[in-house]
Design a protein around this motif. Structure first.
Motif, short mmCIF file in Angstrom:
data_model
loop_
_atom_site.label_atom_id
_atom_site.label_comp_id
_atom_site.label_asym_id
_atom_site.label_seq_id
_atom_site.Cartn_x
_atom_site.Cartn_y
_atom_site.Cartn_z
N TRP A 137 -32.06 4.34 71.98
CA TRP A 137 -32.96 4.44 70.80
C TRP A 137 -32.16 4.28 69.51
O TRP A 137 -32.55 3.53 68.61
CB TRP A 137 -33.69 5.80 70.82
N VAL A 138 -31.00 4.95 69.43
CA VAL A 138 -30.18 4.84 68.21
C VAL A 138 -29.72 3.39 68.02
O VAL A 138 -29.75 2.85 66.92
CB VAL A 138 -28.97 5.80 68.28
N LEU A 139 -29.34 2.75 69.11
CA LEU A 139 -28.85 1.35 69.02
C LEU A 139 -29.95 0.39 68.56
O LEU A 139 -29.67 -0.63 67.93
CB LEU A 139 -28.29 0.91 70.37
N ARG A 150 -19.00 3.71 69.82
CA ARG A 150 -18.49 2.41 70.27
C ARG A 150 -19.59 1.34 70.19
O ARG A 150 -19.33 0.23 69.73
CB ARG A 150 -18.02 2.50 71.73
N ARG A 151 -20.78 1.69 70.64
CA ARG A 151 -21.84 0.68 70.70
C ARG A 151 -22.32 0.28 69.30
O ARG A 151 -22.61 -0.90 69.05
CB ARG A 151 -23.01 1.18 71.57
N VAL A 152 -22.42 1.25 68.38
CA VAL A 152 -22.86 0.90 67.01
C VAL A 152 -21.81 0.01 66.35
O VAL A 152 -22.14 -1.02 65.74
CB VAL A 152 -23.12 2.17 66.16
N SER A 186 -41.30 16.89 75.82
CA SER A 186 -40.87 16.22 74.58
C SER A 186 -39.39 15.86 74.59
O SER A 186 -38.58 16.53 75.23
CB SER A 186 -41.11 17.14 73.37
N LEU A 187 -39.06 14.81 73.82
CA LEU A 187 -37.66 14.52 73.48
C LEU A 187 -37.62 14.02 72.03
O LEU A 187 -37.50 12.82 71.76
CB LEU A 187 -37.08 13.46 74.43
N PRO A 188 -37.77 14.98 71.08
CA PRO A 188 -37.71 14.55 69.68
C PRO A 188 -36.29 14.14 69.32
O PRO A 188 -35.33 14.84 69.67
CB PRO A 188 -38.14 15.80 68.89
N VAL A 189 -36.15 13.05 68.59
CA VAL A 189 -34.83 12.56 68.17
C VAL A 189 -34.91 12.07 66.72
O VAL A 189 -35.88 11.40 66.35
CB VAL A 189 -34.35 11.38 69.05
N ALA A 190 -33.89 12.42 65.95
CA ALA A 190 -33.81 11.93 64.57
C ALA A 190 -32.41 11.41 64.32
O ALA A 190 -31.43 11.92 64.89
CB ALA A 190 -34.12 13.05 63.59
N VAL A 191 -32.31 10.40 63.48
CA VAL A 191 -31.00 9.90 63.05
C VAL A 191 -31.03 9.74 61.54
O VAL A 191 -32.00 9.22 60.98
CB VAL A 191 -30.61 8.59 63.77
N ILE A 192 -29.98 10.24 60.88
CA ILE A 192 -29.84 10.11 59.43
C ILE A 192 -28.44 9.58 59.15
O ILE A 192 -27.45 10.18 59.58
CB ILE A 192 -30.04 11.46 58.70
N PRO A 193 -28.34 8.47 58.44
CA PRO A 193 -26.99 7.99 58.08
C PRO A 193 -26.47 8.66 56.82
O PRO A 193 -27.26 9.10 55.97
CB PRO A 193 -27.22 6.49 57.85
N ASN A 194 -25.18 8.77 56.72
CA ASN A 194 -24.54 9.19 55.47
C ASN A 194 -23.62 8.05 55.05
O ASN A 194 -23.02 7.38 55.88
CB ASN A 194 -23.75 10.49 55.67
N CYS A 195 -23.50 7.86 53.74
CA CYS A 195 -22.99 6.59 53.21
C CYS A 195 -21.53 6.64 52.81
O CYS A 195 -20.83 7.61 53.08
CB CYS A 195 -23.83 6.24 51.99
N ALA A 196 -21.10 5.59 52.14
CA ALA A 196 -19.74 5.52 51.61
C ALA A 196 -19.50 6.62 50.58
O ALA A 196 -18.35 6.93 50.27
CB ALA A 196 -19.48 4.15 50.99
N ALA A 197 -20.56 7.22 50.06
CA ALA A 197 -20.41 8.36 49.16
C ALA A 197 -20.84 9.63 49.91
O ALA A 197 -21.68 10.38 49.45
CB ALA A 197 -21.24 8.17 47.90
N THR A 198 -20.23 9.86 51.06
CA THR A 198 -20.48 11.10 51.80
C THR A 198 -19.88 12.26 51.02
O THR A 198 -18.70 12.25 50.70
CB THR A 198 -19.85 10.98 53.21
#
Ligand code: SF4
Length: 507
Positions: free
Chosen positions: A171-173, A235-237, A267-279
């Motif tokens: 899912w993330v990929l 690795r995959r990302v 259920s299998l709730p999943v969330a993804v949040i990116p953090n940027c070059a200004a982490t």
């Protein structure tokens, strides 16, 4: 039992927000330095060099890493034995700290928060309120983590209710390529698994508050299924080849963090949040002995990387720019722009295109014919600065206005960050225009190229007003050519799969 004073909470939150506005954390700097060493894609390496050089300049100059100084997120753990010496409630104390940090006269931070988000979108002018999560825990301490989350990366947050038999990694990929480059990679992914819908998203955000340690994990080997998952996704990302700023390369993520929580059997709730070059985040604890002691980092931590313009970069005069010159640019060409640029972002575009679409004139003195626009909302200047940090904002929010800007306003070309959508690329091709990108997360470095600034129109929009900048040797890369070729398509296609051949390097 500790007695926590109101003034200590306010001062500590303000100090922490000022600190993270100009200091990357040591783990982030080390990881970005490793990414620079490993990178083989010239365009991505150039972008990472800009990010690292910008980071050092900000650390030295105490000015913001990015023009988007973020929405403030605060995680608080309140010991149940804490006693208070305070007249305000905890949220009011934290928000007072936010207010003081963002209005600091020495280093004012950009106020980006708008109230009434569905309608009036009125800027609150001091970046309040913060988004605050409070937890009661055992003990007599107050633990606070503050973060300043960039809008470009927050906008790419994703959530889904998977079937229990689905693969979280798959899912993330699927989701990461859909994020595009508007989250300013290289950065991190925070992943939350389980709980309920809101819990999964909260876990993803909390995961981003952890230090980067994927190289250590790779060196010692995973001990749990979650650690295996982190390495697999990392690795995959990176094998997707998206690379710094989406230009194609080996480093898209510097780490992947995962937190989980028990969930319903269905259920299998999943969330993804990116953090940027200004982490940007910092953790501190108050024990009643005074405000947090926040030590500056050792500047020797920054790798010895100083960005300088590529010897092959083409110098371009904006003042004599013509469609014939634009037609010579190839995707991936690095340019150094000199001359006069107009600026504008969401609110200005809405007004400009609203007037043009009704056949009404633009305000006196505002004329886009033969000009180039830079999508930016700068930080206010201090001291001798012409303008504060002034990096690009995500361009595809302006896609809907591109036909009007090119066709009716007479604009020649655009500068922003991240990819354009297919319809905007088609408009660019039909009008024989071009789209250029500056590096997101290199705002102070970019601002050094700006030699003068004046407001041309819509002063009431504050940082969203239309300015005219005079720039000298402003570094940009050609992302969409007049033939509609896109670097954000070509670059990742070239680098796809290549990360698999590289080890995860520890120090
Ligand atoms: S680095 Fe990019 S996403 Fe992050 S705050 Fe800056 S512009 Fe926004």
């Amino acid at each position: 039992m500790s007695v926590i004073r109101e003034a200590d909470v306010i001062d500590s939150v303000a100090d922490a927000l000022q600190y993270i506005s100009y200091y990357h954390s040591p783990d982030f700097i080390r990881a970005m330095g490793r990414a620079y060493e490993q990178e083989r894609s010239p365009a991505a390496r150039d972008a990472i060099a800009q990010i690292l050089s910008n980071s050092r300049l900000c650390a030295l100059g105490h000015r913001p890493i990015c023009q988007d100084t973020g929405i403030v997120c605060v995680f608080v753990k309140v010991g149940m034995d804490v006693r208070w010496d305070a007249s305000r409630d905890l949220e009011a104390m934290i928000n007072e700290g936010v207010r003081r940090a963002y209005l600091d006269a020495q280093n004012p931070l950009r106020a980006s928060i708008v109230a009434d988000p569905a309608f009036a979108r009125t800027n609150t002018r001091d970046n309040t309120p913060a988004v605050i999560h409070t937890q009661l825990v055992a003990g007599d301490r107050l633990e606070i983590t503050v973060a300043a989350k960039g809008g470009g990366s927050e906008n790419k947050a994703m959530f889904e209710m998977l079937n229990p038999s689905d693969s979280v990694a798959d899912w993330v990929l699927q989701r990461v390529p859909e994020m595009g480059a508007g989250w300013c990679p290289p950065g991190m992914l925070g992943i939350g698994i389980g709980g309920t819908a809101e819990k999964a998203v909260l876990l993803a955000k909390q995961a981003l508050m952890e230090p980067i340690d994927i190289a250590d994990l790779a060196a010692r080997g995973p001990r749990t299924k979650l650690e295996e998952l982190r390495l697999e996704i990392y690795r995959r990302v990176n094998s997707l080849g998206i690379g710094a700023q989406g230009l194609g390369g080996l480093s898209t993520v510097l780490d992947v963090k995962v937190l989980d929580y028990p969930t319903h059997a269905a259920s299998l709730p999943v969330a993804v949040i990116p953090n940027c070059a200004a982490t940007r985040h910092l953790h501190f604890t108050l024990d009643g002995s005074g405000r947090a002691r926040i030590e500056p980092p050792d500047l020797a931590l920054w790798p010895d990387v100083t960005w300088s313009a590529d010897a092959n970069a083409k110098r371009v005069s904006l003042d004599g720019l013509t469609p014939a010159i634009i037609a010579t640019w190839k995707a991936g060409d690095r340019l150094l722009l000199s001359g006069k640029l107009l600026t504008g972002r969401d609110a200005a575009h809405k007004r400009i295109c609203g007037l043009l679409d009704k056949g009404e004139p633009l305000p006196e003195g505002l004329d886009f014919k033969g000009r180039v626009i830079y999508y930016v909302g700068p930080v206010d200047p201090v001291g001798n600065e012409v303008v504060g940090p002034a990096g690009p904002t995500t361009a595809n929010r302006m896609d809907r206005f591109t036909e009007t800007m090119l066709g009716k306003a007479g604009l020649l070309a655009m500068v922003g960050k991240a990819e354009r959508g297919p319809e905007a690329i088609d408009v660019i091709r039909r009008h024989r225009s071009a789209y250029l990108i500056a590096v997101g997360g290199a705002a102070y470095l970019v601002a050094n190229a700006i030699r003068s600034s004046r407001i041309v129109a819509f002063a009431d929009l504050g940082m969203e007003a239309v300015y005219e900048f005079e720039v000298r040797d402003m570094p940009v890369t050609v992302a969409v050519t007049s033939d509609g070729e896109s670097m954000h398509a070509q670059g990742p296609a070239l680098w796809r799969g290549q990360f698999a051949g590289f080890p995860i390097v520890a120090e």
